[in-house]
Motif scaffolding. Structure first.
Motif: not given
Length: 375
Positions: A354-375
């Motif tokens: 039941g979570g949300r998943f996001n992946v994005e490139g960062l302005p300064q370079g590199g990549t960020r993966i984020t996962v958010q899940v309800p408690t």
């Protein structure tokens, strides 16, 4: 002279005759073309009718659009879910999209339609009872032989149903991993322990009588046995980290980060605080697997020197991010980041809990993966 006159008269008659005949031939040809066109239109209509019949009977919400994006057909499943009539659906097909999602959805759709590429998005659609459910919406173009778009076809898949299926698959996978780890520990591990004891007894018994060659072979056997035992313990930990079950996600992330750094030579730091409250077991194992897959992607594709994993609670949800300082995403990879199948696996694991998943490139370079899940 008479002969010439006669010939001239014949040519004149022939010309007068061929003029109407040419018109007759042209009319006949046009009639044939019209008949063939009518047959082609009828064949196309029948083909579209058959296709619509197939689309109308599938259990997935589906529709078709004209090249300019105007909806010209929605199937029965779409009408059943929304509770709208066909006339209402065709008059305003976006009326079921959640108002908060509509601007983003339409902007993305117009951009994708302008360049003629398939469109994929997640949005909330209102059901007949007024409730909203999350759907994965895909739209693809149909082109003719000249490459021109003649139709768009789309489907809406209930993410809730996908989550239930994905959750079940993940549960089965983790159950098999746990069972296999237990088998390795209980059977293989115990057998290796017995072999180690027997080998020790043999070495003690032969210590004063065995030749140097036998002693050397016994020592070699003992070294191989210890190496095999370490490998088995490592496999057990990969299958089901005991650290995760005993001490929680943060401890397991620290353990795996240290192991990954030794193996890949990429510095990994773990930040966050867990406190007394732990996430649900299925959430912890899913986030741990996502972190594993993210680090594997970093090692394969990112050309990074460091990674930061952060985990903690934020309001009513658990949040984990994995940030690397690698090459990042190129502009044309927006929405299609590196990692291919690994990315799909991470997204499915997040959705399964039941979570949300996001992946994005960062302005300064590199990549960020984020996962958010309800408690």
């Amino acid at each position: 002279m008479d002969t010439l006159a006669a010939r001239a008269g014949s040519v004149g008659e022939l010309r007068r005759y061929r003029g109407p005949q040419r018109l007759i031939d042209m009319a006949t040809q046009m009639a044939r073309v019209a008949i063939e066109a009518k047959r082609a239109d009828e064949a196309l209509r029948q083909s579209e009718d058959r296709l619509r019949l197939v689309i109308d009977t599938i259990p997935t919400m589906a529709w078709s659009l004209l090249p300019d994006g105007t909806v010209d057909f929605v199937n029965q499943r779409w009408l059943e879910y929304t509770g709208l009539s066909l006339e209402e659906a065709l008059a305003n097909s976006t009326r079921t999209v959640h108002p908060e999602d509509l601007p983003r959805v339409m902007e993305k759709w117009r951009t994708d339609m302008a360049v003629g590429k398939p469109c994929e998005d997640e949005m909330r659609l209102r059901g007949a009872g007024g409730e909203y459910r999350w759907f994965l919406v895909r739209t693809v173009p149909l082109r003719n032989e000249q490459g021109n778009i003649v139709k768009w076809y789309g489907t809406s898949t209930d993410i809730t149903e996908l989550q239930a299926l994905a959750r079940r698959l993940v549960e089965l996978q983790e159950s098999e991993r746990k069972d296999l780890a237990r088998e390795l520990h209980d059977r293989v591990g115990q057998n290796l322990t017995a072999l180690h004891i027997n080998l020790g007894v043999l070495r003690a018994a032969l210590s004063s009588h065995a030749s140097s060659d036998i002693t050397s072979r016994l020592d070699d056997c003992a070294a191989l046995l210890e190496s095999t035992a370490r490998d088995i313990r490592s496999v057990e930990s990969e299958l089901r980290p005991p650290m995760l079950d005993d001490h929680g996600l943060l401890a397991a992330l620290h353990w795996y980060a240290n192991k990954f750094t030794r193996r890949a030579g990429i510095a990994v730091s773990v930040r966050g605080s867990q406190g007394s409250e732990r996430a649900r077991p299925e959430v912890e194992i899913a986030l741990f697997r996502i972190a594993q897959e993210a680090l594997n992607n970093v090692a394969k594709h990112a050309q990074a020197t460091s990674v930061v994993i952060s985990f903690g609670s934020a309001g009513s949800e658990w949040r984990m991010s994995v940030v690397d300082d690698g090459v990042g995403l190129r502009p044309h990879e927006a929405g299609q980041p590196r990692g291919g199948f690994g990315l799909v696996t991470m997204r499915e694991r997040a959705q399964a809990i039941g979570g949300r998943f996001n992946v994005e490139g960062l302005p300064q370079g590199g990549t960020r993966i984020t996962v958010q899940v309800p408690t």
